[in-house]
Design an enzyme around this catalytic site. Structure first.
Site, PDB file in Angstrom:
ATOM      1  N   ARG A 113    -120.029 -54.157   1.225  1.00 15.94           N
ATOM      2  CA  ARG A 113    -119.691 -52.990   0.419  1.00 15.94           C
ATOM      3  C   ARG A 113    -120.191 -51.733   1.103  1.00 15.94           C
ATOM      4  O   ARG A 113    -121.268 -51.741   1.719  1.00 15.94           O
ATOM      5  CB  ARG A 113    -120.338 -53.073  -0.970  1.00 15.94           C
ATOM      6  N   SER A 137    -129.379 -58.519   3.363  1.00 13.68           N
ATOM      7  CA  SER A 137    -130.126 -59.451   2.509  1.00 13.68           C
ATOM      8  C   SER A 137    -130.368 -60.801   3.178  1.00 13.68           C
ATOM      9  O   SER A 137    -129.838 -61.833   2.754  1.00 13.68           O
ATOM     10  CB  SER A 137    -129.389 -59.604   1.185  1.00 13.68           C
ATOM     11  N   ASP A 166    -132.034 -56.931  -0.461  1.00 14.66           N
ATOM     12  CA  ASP A 166    -131.516 -56.669  -1.817  1.00 14.66           C
ATOM     13  C   ASP A 166    -132.612 -56.711  -2.890  1.00 14.66           C
ATOM     14  O   ASP A 166    -132.540 -55.996  -3.891  1.00 14.66           O
ATOM     15  CB  ASP A 166    -130.358 -57.609  -2.192  1.00 14.66           C
TER      16      ASP A 166
HETATM   17  C1  BGC Z   1    -132.099 -64.328   1.819  1.00 14.79           C
HETATM   18  C2  BGC Z   1    -132.889 -63.215   1.193  1.00 14.79           C
HETATM   19  C3  BGC Z   1    -132.065 -62.567   0.085  1.00 14.79           C
HETATM   20  C4  BGC Z   1    -131.585 -63.617  -0.896  1.00 14.79           C
HETATM   21  C5  BGC Z   1    -130.731 -63.038  -2.012  1.00 14.79           C
HETATM   22  C6  BGC Z   1    -131.597 -65.294   0.764  1.00 14.79           C
HETATM   23  O1  BGC Z   1    -130.769 -66.265   1.352  1.00 14.79           O
HETATM   24  O2  BGC Z   1    -132.902 -65.027   2.752  1.00 14.79           O
HETATM   25  O3  BGC Z   1    -133.257 -62.238   2.153  1.00 14.79           O
HETATM   26  O4  BGC Z   1    -132.855 -61.609  -0.570  1.00 14.79           O
HETATM   27  O5  BGC Z   1    -130.818 -64.589  -0.209  1.00 14.79           O
HETATM   28  O6  BGC Z   1    -129.610 -62.387  -1.538  1.00 14.79           O
END
Ligand code: BGC
Length: 441
Positions: free
Chosen positions: A76, A140, A194
């Protein structure tokens, strides 16, 4: 079909495989604290405990910011306005689906895809290409940061495998891709997970929010820590707060059952993200599929010829499961007719069994972080939660609250789980604002 007694035995053995009792929760909290301590000290731990070089906002931040959000199968690009009074408004947003070939191709192609997204957004929304814009990058995945605007990807999660990105600074990769696209007026001023965005969004208006949790495709959490307790932090050792990303999806001191092991074995990251594979939206449907196949093979569900419908890995998604939990006929969703009432009820039961364990583990992980911050539960804590499991899966949030109640009795009331929609977009803008120092005086 087997006799009633046999069927009862099948169910009770499945239920006990997926049970997560109060005693298991207490053990998990102890192990969680040990792993948190080791992670903060920089010792080997399944919890990475990554300092994020940012602390919570004051609510006075203001300005217009761009955010780029990469977290799952969607990319996004957003424009966010902060009004310095706790108000945040997304004035424009574009979504792009990331093709599987890009998720699994070369890293350069993935970052070119991101830069293309930024270019299309700027063009579509009439941005002046000569005026400077700050962009916050919500990425994320587990990233080891050395400053707010740089960080190295430790390893991919959630099925991503793009080559040549692990071990590299993702802000540099993005900046290089922007240059390749001749976008010279956008600087990446902040990088955030995130979870951090979600914490920023909630704490922009609620000062008691000191933790956030994502329960979506992946799962993770962050919380506000005192720099003195981050033994591995090499910055000035003064007494201030910094947000720490736990990367709790990788927590591994939790017992796996035969279905968990089968699921793990077929993933691209075997042995990693154990907790995530028991809790998050990417995997709950798959766990249910493995149970359903097993039941078909043992003659306790559907007919043998129905097996092929569920043969393909990840054929059942968590959304299917969530709809089944809400009373929809999951088998009808796959075009199966003449399904018995027993089969339909079995599907509902499986969706409850799988999601109840997930929710109880997630609730216990929250309890672990809260008691790490405040052992005697003396303060009120708002936990910002984002993600479709929490918001949409029937019974999920109730099961989380139940385990908190079992663990803390009346004191569970000190912990408020509060939805924080779109933390990864708005929160990124708040981080960019904190980084730029733009705030009402
Ligand atoms: C990632 C995290 C992320 C989470 C939620 C996980 O697979 O390692 O960094 O915050 O997913 O998106």
């Amino acid at each position: 079909m087997k006799c009633d007694a046999q069927t009862r035995e099948e169910w009770s053995s499945l239920e006990s495989l997926f049970s997560f009792a109060r005693m298991d929760a207490r053990n998990l909290i102890t192990c969680f604290h040990e792993e948190m301590k080791r992670g903060l000290a920089g010792e080997s731990s399944s919890l990475k405990m990554l300092p994020c070089f940012v602390n919570r906002p004051t609510g006075l931040e203001e300005g217009s910011f761009l955010a780029l959000d990469l977290g799952g199968t969607n990319l996004r690009v957003l424009a966010v306005e902060l009004d310095s009074r706790g108000g945040a408004n997304i004035s424009a947003v574009d979504r792009f689906i990331i093709p599987a070939s890009v998720m699994h191709g070369r890293g350069e192609e993935l970052f070119d895809f991101l830069a293309d997204g930024v270019f299309l957004f700027l063009e579509k929304h009439g941005y002046n290409l000569h005026q400077h814009h700050d962009l916050a990058f919500t990425f994320s995945f587990p990233v080891e940061q050395s400053a707010l605007n740089s960080g190295i990807l430790l390893n991919w999660t959630k099925g991503f495998t793009a080559s040549g990105v692990e071990g590299k600074d993702v802000v540099t990769l993005l900046a290089e891709a922007l240059i390749r696209k001749n976008i010279k007026n956008v600087s990446v001023t902040a990088l955030a997970n995130d979870t951090i965005g979600t914490l920023m969004t909630k704490s922009y208006t609620d000062a008691s929010c000191d933790m956030s949790v994502i329960l979506g495709t992946g799962t993770n959490a962050c919380y506000s820590e005192n720099t003195r307790r981050i033994a591995k932090y090499t910055g000035s050792g003064d007494d201030r707060e910094m947000i720490v990303n736990l990367e709790w999806g990788n927590f591994d001191r939790i017992e796996m059952n035969s279905y968990d092991r089968a699921l793990d074995h077929a993933t691209r990251n075997i042995g990693r993200q154990r907790l995530e594979k028991m809790v998050s939206g990417m995997y709950l449907g798959e766990l249910a599929r493995l149970i359903i196949l097993d039941m078909i093979d043992r003659g306790c569900l559907l007919k043998k010829k129905d097996r092929q419908i569920f043969d393909r890995g990840y054929a059942i998604t968590t959304e299917h499961l969530s709809r089944a939990a809400g009373g929809e006929d999951i088998f009808a969703q796959f075009g199966l007719e003449n399904v018995t009432d027993y089969d339909r009820e079995a599907a509902v039961r499986i969706s409850h069994i799988v999601s109840k364990r997930a929710a109880r583990i997630a609730g216990t992980a929250i309890a672990s972080v809260i008691t790490w911050m405040d052992a005697g539960l003396e303060r009120h804590h708002t936990v910002a939660v984002d993600g479709s499991l929490f918001e949409k899966y029937p019974g999920f949030s109730t099961n989380m609250l139940n385990i908190l109640q079992e663990l803390f009795g009346d004191s569970a009331g000190k912990i408020a789980l509060s939805t924080a929609a779109d933390g990864s977009g708005i929160g990124a803008a708040i981080i960019a604002a904190v980084a730029s120092g733009r705030r009402r005086q």
